[in-house]
Design an enzyme around this catalytic site. Sequence first.
Site, PDB file in Angstrom:
ATOM      1  N   SER A   1       0.851  -1.354   0.081  1.00 30.38           N
ATOM      2  CA  SER A   1      -0.279   0.063   0.133  1.00 30.38           C
ATOM      3  C   SER A   1       0.953   1.266   0.056  1.00 30.38           C
ATOM      4  O   SER A   1       1.919   1.272   0.589  1.00 30.38           O
ATOM      5  CB  SER A   1      -0.728  -0.107   1.402  1.00 30.38           C
TER       6      SER A   1
ATOM      7  N   ARG B   1      -1.133   4.734  -0.621  1.00 30.42           N
ATOM      8  CA  ARG B   1      -2.249   5.836  -0.141  1.00 30.42           C
ATOM      9  C   ARG B   1      -2.876   5.299   1.223  1.00 30.42           C
ATOM     10  O   ARG B   1      -2.930   6.077   2.104  1.00 30.42           O
ATOM     11  CB  ARG B   1      -3.406   5.856  -1.194  1.00 30.42           C
ATOM     12  N   THR B   2      -2.931   3.997   1.471  1.00 30.17           N
ATOM     13  CA  THR B   2      -3.775   3.509   2.702  1.00 30.17           C
ATOM     14  C   THR B   2      -2.891   3.652   3.817  1.00 30.17           C
ATOM     15  O   THR B   2      -3.372   4.247   4.818  1.00 30.17           O
ATOM     16  CB  THR B   2      -4.346   2.114   2.326  1.00 30.17           C
TER      17      THR B   2
ATOM     18  N   ARG C   1      -5.841  -4.412   5.923  1.00 30.01           N
ATOM     19  CA  ARG C   1      -5.732  -4.845   4.732  1.00 30.01           C
ATOM     20  C   ARG C   1      -5.340  -6.060   4.346  1.00 30.01           C
ATOM     21  O   ARG C   1      -4.221  -6.576   4.741  1.00 30.01           O
ATOM     22  CB  ARG C   1      -4.670  -3.912   3.840  1.00 30.01           C
TER      23      ARG C   1
ATOM     24  N   HIS D   1     -13.249  -2.707  -0.870  1.00 31.51           N
ATOM     25  CA  HIS D   1     -12.699  -1.448  -0.668  1.00 31.51           C
ATOM     26  C   HIS D   1     -13.256  -0.137  -0.172  1.00 31.51           C
ATOM     27  O   HIS D   1     -13.573   0.686  -0.782  1.00 31.51           O
ATOM     28  CB  HIS D   1     -11.792  -0.976  -1.590  1.00 31.51           C
TER      29      HIS D   1
ATOM     30  N   GLN E   1     -12.039   3.460   0.157  1.00 28.49           N
ATOM     31  CA  GLN E   1     -11.839   4.071  -1.169  1.00 28.49           C
ATOM     32  C   GLN E   1     -13.220   4.670  -1.634  1.00 28.49           C
ATOM     33  O   GLN E   1     -13.132   5.904  -2.038  1.00 28.49           O
ATOM     34  CB  GLN E   1     -11.436   2.966  -2.091  1.00 28.49           C
TER      35      GLN E   1
ATOM     36  N   ASN F   1     -12.901  -5.710  -6.370  1.00 25.25           N
ATOM     37  CA  ASN F   1     -13.163  -5.134  -4.908  1.00 25.25           C
ATOM     38  C   ASN F   1     -13.808  -3.876  -5.078  1.00 25.25           C
ATOM     39  O   ASN F   1     -14.585  -3.467  -3.977  1.00 25.25           O
ATOM     40  CB  ASN F   1     -11.848  -5.276  -3.833  1.00 25.25           C
TER      41      ASN F   1
ATOM     42  N   ASP G   1      -9.885   0.934 -12.760  1.00 26.65           N
ATOM     43  CA  ASP G   1      -8.637   0.327 -11.733  1.00 26.65           C
ATOM     44  C   ASP G   1      -8.062  -0.655 -12.483  1.00 26.65           C
ATOM     45  O   ASP G   1      -8.318  -0.885 -13.833  1.00 26.65           O
ATOM     46  CB  ASP G   1      -9.777  -0.578 -10.775  1.00 26.65           C
TER      47      ASP G   1
ATOM     48  N   SER H   1      -5.700  -7.287 -10.126  1.00 25.40           N
ATOM     49  CA  SER H   1      -5.462  -6.632  -8.769  1.00 25.40           C
ATOM     50  C   SER H   1      -4.183  -7.383  -7.896  1.00 25.40           C
ATOM     51  O   SER H   1      -3.693  -8.430  -8.282  1.00 25.40           O
ATOM     52  CB  SER H   1      -6.827  -6.701  -8.033  1.00 25.40           C
ATOM     53  N   MET H   2      -4.175  -6.634  -6.584  1.00 24.37           N
ATOM     54  CA  MET H   2      -3.086  -7.554  -5.848  1.00 24.37           C
ATOM     55  C   MET H   2      -3.291  -8.983  -5.700  1.00 24.37           C
ATOM     56  O   MET H   2      -4.691  -9.391  -5.304  1.00 24.37           O
ATOM     57  CB  MET H   2      -2.897  -6.648  -4.512  1.00 24.37           C
TER      58      MET H   2
ATOM     59  N   CYS I   1      -8.794   4.604  -8.605  1.00 22.56           N
ATOM     60  CA  CYS I   1      -8.517   4.581  -7.064  1.00 22.56           C
ATOM     61  C   CYS I   1      -6.960   4.729  -6.985  1.00 22.56           C
ATOM     62  O   CYS I   1      -6.378   4.923  -5.823  1.00 22.56           O
ATOM     63  CB  CYS I   1      -8.899   3.318  -6.607  1.00 22.56           C
ATOM     64  N   LEU I   2      -6.083   4.369  -7.889  1.00 23.26           N
ATOM     65  CA  LEU I   2      -4.677   4.369  -7.954  1.00 23.26           C
ATOM     66  C   LEU I   2      -4.105   3.235  -7.000  1.00 23.26           C
ATOM     67  O   LEU I   2      -5.041   2.941  -6.108  1.00 23.26           O
ATOM     68  CB  LEU I   2      -4.007   5.497  -7.519  1.00 23.26           C
TER      69      LEU I   2
ATOM     70  N   ARG J   1      -8.855  10.408   0.579  1.00 23.42           N
ATOM     71  CA  ARG J   1      -8.933   9.212   1.392  1.00 23.42           C
ATOM     72  C   ARG J   1      -8.718   9.438   2.487  1.00 23.42           C
ATOM     73  O   ARG J   1      -9.370   8.798   3.675  1.00 23.42           O
ATOM     74  CB  ARG J   1      -7.598   8.275   0.782  1.00 23.42           C
TER      75      ARG J   1
END
Length: 305
Positions: free
Chosen positions: A52, A54-55, A103, A130, A133, A161, A222, A226-227, A262-263, A290
């Site tokens: 992560s 941003r989070t 997370r 999420h 977000q 998500n 997005d 994804s991760m 969302c980046l 955020r």
Amino acid sequence: MTKDFVHITDFTTDEILATLDLAQEVKRRFHDRETFRPFAGQSLAMIFAKPSARTRVSFETGFTWMGGHALYLGPADIGIGKREAVKDIARVFSRYNDLIMARLFEHHHMGELAEHATIPVVNGLTDYNHPCQIMADILTVREHRGHLDDLKIVYVGDGNNVVHSWLRLAARLPIHFVCACPEGFEPDPETVALATGAAGSQVEVVHDLNSAVYEADVIYTDVWASMGQKKEAEERAAIFKTFQVNEAVMEKTGKETLFMHCLPAERGREVTDGVMEAPYSIVFDEAENRMHAQNAIMLMLAGLN
Ligand code: CP
Ligand code: NVA
């Protein structure tokens, strides 16, 4: 009021609107480093099983600004659900901390964490959703448009998500939400059903991008992988290539349309450089929000609103 924020639907419509108003208020006060310290003497444990930027930075900065102390626990630190049972971590951290933000990969672990923790748990993303977000996203849309009336959001890409949280927002606030995705990459049908016909929202899952974007107020995308799915990135890129948000797609809406992401963005894949840098792109306002949205969520859960 719910103890935890695992889903957007943990909040009622009124609580969502109150959170957005509070986010706006804490944002206005963000210059005040001296007197606004509602979390003075408190600690936030931040559990990250995935990467992560941003989070992590927004939670840590926001909680510190509000007078508290935030602890970062990275993927190698706990081994949640592997080295140690989720329910044990929940009870141990409840003895030290005032809030937990996590997370995680598996969504059921988030539920277990919330169930066994005696302190509030905030979901900072799972494979399923999420919610922080999308609270930041709707705050950003409201700031830019001035209201949320007659809002058409067209999400382009993987039914992932982020989409599940948009759908759960649609279950609480009246929006027209369209997910335009390749066949086989639709969002979870139960979540689509939950949002369909709820709160006066209109929900569509479609495969034709060109007709979907017509009259969109917002086009949102997005990453295609994804991760946790990065091994499939090349295979997915081939499947998703006609779902790129480029300048031509932005021009097909027939009206002024905002672009959101969302980046992190993979420029040249799901979105072009030109769209990311265009005047209608609000991705950095979105990223900034955020922090303000999450600050408001933590204040609501702590009863400090
Ligand atoms: N949008 C978002 O959650 O970014 P990070 O993965 O960098 O936290
Ligand atoms: N769908 C993306 C969101 C990243 C913030 C992921 O899960 O990797």
